[in-house]
Design a protein around this motif. Structure first.
Motif, PDB file in Angstrom:
ATOM      1  N   TRP A  73     -12.078  -9.044  20.291  1.00 20.01           N
ATOM      2  CA  TRP A  73     -10.982  -8.156  19.864  1.00 20.01           C
ATOM      3  C   TRP A  73     -11.232  -6.728  20.350  1.00 20.01           C
ATOM      4  N   GLU A  74     -10.160  -5.950  20.504  1.00 18.54           N
ATOM      5  CA  GLU A  74     -10.253  -4.527  20.832  1.00 18.54           C
ATOM      6  C   GLU A  74      -8.977  -3.830  20.362  1.00 18.54           C
ATOM      7  N   VAL A  75      -9.021  -3.154  19.234  1.00 17.50           N
ATOM      8  CA  VAL A  75      -7.865  -2.380  18.802  1.00 17.50           C
ATOM      9  C   VAL A  75      -7.725  -1.151  19.703  1.00 17.50           C
ATOM     10  N   ASN A 104      -3.800  -4.798  20.939  1.00 23.95           N
ATOM     11  CA  ASN A 104      -5.084  -5.496  20.865  1.00 23.95           C
ATOM     12  C   ASN A 104      -5.409  -5.975  22.274  1.00 23.95           C
ATOM     13  N   VAL A 106      -7.219  -8.103  23.839  1.00 22.92           N
ATOM     14  CA  VAL A 106      -8.010  -9.324  23.678  1.00 22.92           C
ATOM     15  C   VAL A 106      -8.764  -9.611  24.981  1.00 22.92           C
ATOM     16  N   CYS A 152      -9.806  -2.275  13.033  1.00 25.09           N
ATOM     17  CA  CYS A 152      -9.576  -3.692  13.295  1.00 25.09           C
ATOM     18  C   CYS A 152     -10.369  -4.512  12.285  1.00 25.09           C
ATOM     19  N   THR A 194     -10.925   1.270  23.457  1.00 24.46           N
ATOM     20  CA  THR A 194     -11.254   0.806  22.103  1.00 24.46           C
ATOM     21  C   THR A 194     -12.519   1.477  21.591  1.00 24.46           C
ATOM     22  N   VAL A 214      -6.677 -11.657  13.134  1.00 25.27           N
ATOM     23  CA  VAL A 214      -7.097 -10.341  13.613  1.00 25.27           C
ATOM     24  C   VAL A 214      -6.021  -9.328  13.251  1.00 25.27           C
ATOM     25  N   CYS A 216      -4.991  -5.315  13.524  1.00 22.99           N
ATOM     26  CA  CYS A 216      -5.237  -4.022  14.162  1.00 22.99           C
ATOM     27  C   CYS A 216      -4.271  -2.998  13.579  1.00 22.99           C
TER      28      CYS A 216
END
Length: 229
Positions: A73-75, A104, A106, A152, A194, A214, A216
């Motif tokens: 994951w990466e908000v 996100n 991803v 996140c 992120t 997930v 965010c």
């Protein structure tokens, strides 16, 4: 008018921009994210991309590809371009931004970091790897885009908790930089990076599995929530 309204439960929110010409991304753009992986702070923005086909809705599913076992994951704060421009001056860069939304980024870390010649594209651009939304908040409605909390959670557990004040390169700098290379057009999406807390750099690493949820969220911009299937 109060007319022509639908109950929220009966409506499916789509991504606020579904088919942009470009999805431009920035890597290593938070001080804490550089620190967690032990790399130097970049002197210039690190740019990569996703294909627009990666975009999915703010509450749609993230499809876990069979080709990876390292889904992460990466908000991210996303800026939406509203005015065409090339060689944009940094002082005028925000004039080219319509507003902001939550993304996100991803990532399939095995494809990003070890395969495909260590080029990031394939690991970042599987279908559904860019949940976006829930809406575009115009820049005039955001008090200070460089001072918003950004978070996140996975299955209710907080994984990322930072602030956009920790961005290395702010939105005007990024817009000006990218416009040196390509013409920015209305609808282009710019993911700004992120903060710390992604799964791959945890000890031991944590990766998403089917059934995970997930969430965010960014202050003033809203929340997106996606289930991994």
């Amino acid at each position: 008018s109060g007319q022509h309204r639908l109950p929220r439960a009966t409506a499916q929110l789509l991504a606020p921009v579904a088919d942009p010409e470009k999805v431009i991304c920035v890597g290593l753009n938070y001080h804490d994210h550089c620190q967690e992986q032990g790399v130097k702070v970049p002197k210039e923005p690190l740019i990569f991309s996703k294909f627009p086909s990666a975009i999915t809705g703010p509450f749609d599913d993230i499809v876990h590809p069979q080709d990876t076992c390292e889904l992460d994951w990466e908000v991210e704060l996303a800026a939406v371009i509203g005015k065409r421009g090339r060689h944009i001056e940094e002082a005028a860069a925000l004039e080219h931004v319509l507003g902001f939304t939550v993304a996100n980024d991803v990532s399939a870390r095995d494809w990003q970091m070890r395969r495909n010649g260590r080029q990031w594209l394939l690991g970042k651009t599987f279908d559904t790897f860019c949940p976006l939304g829930p809406a575009i908040v115009t820049k005039e409605a955001v008090a200070d885009v460089h001072n918003l909390w950004i978070r996140c959670s996975v299955n209710g557990h907080r994984m990322q908790d930072s602030s956009t004040r920790h961005l290395i390169f702010g939105v005007p700098t990024l817009v000006a930089w990218v416009s040196r290379f390509v013409t920015l057009v209305p609808g282009d999406i710019l993911l700004t990076g992120t903060p710390a807390g992604v799964g791959v750099f945890r000890k031991p690493p944590i990766f998403l599995k089917r059934g995970d949820e997930v969430q965010c969220e960014i202050e003033e911009l809203g929340t997106i929530c996606n289930r991994v299937v």
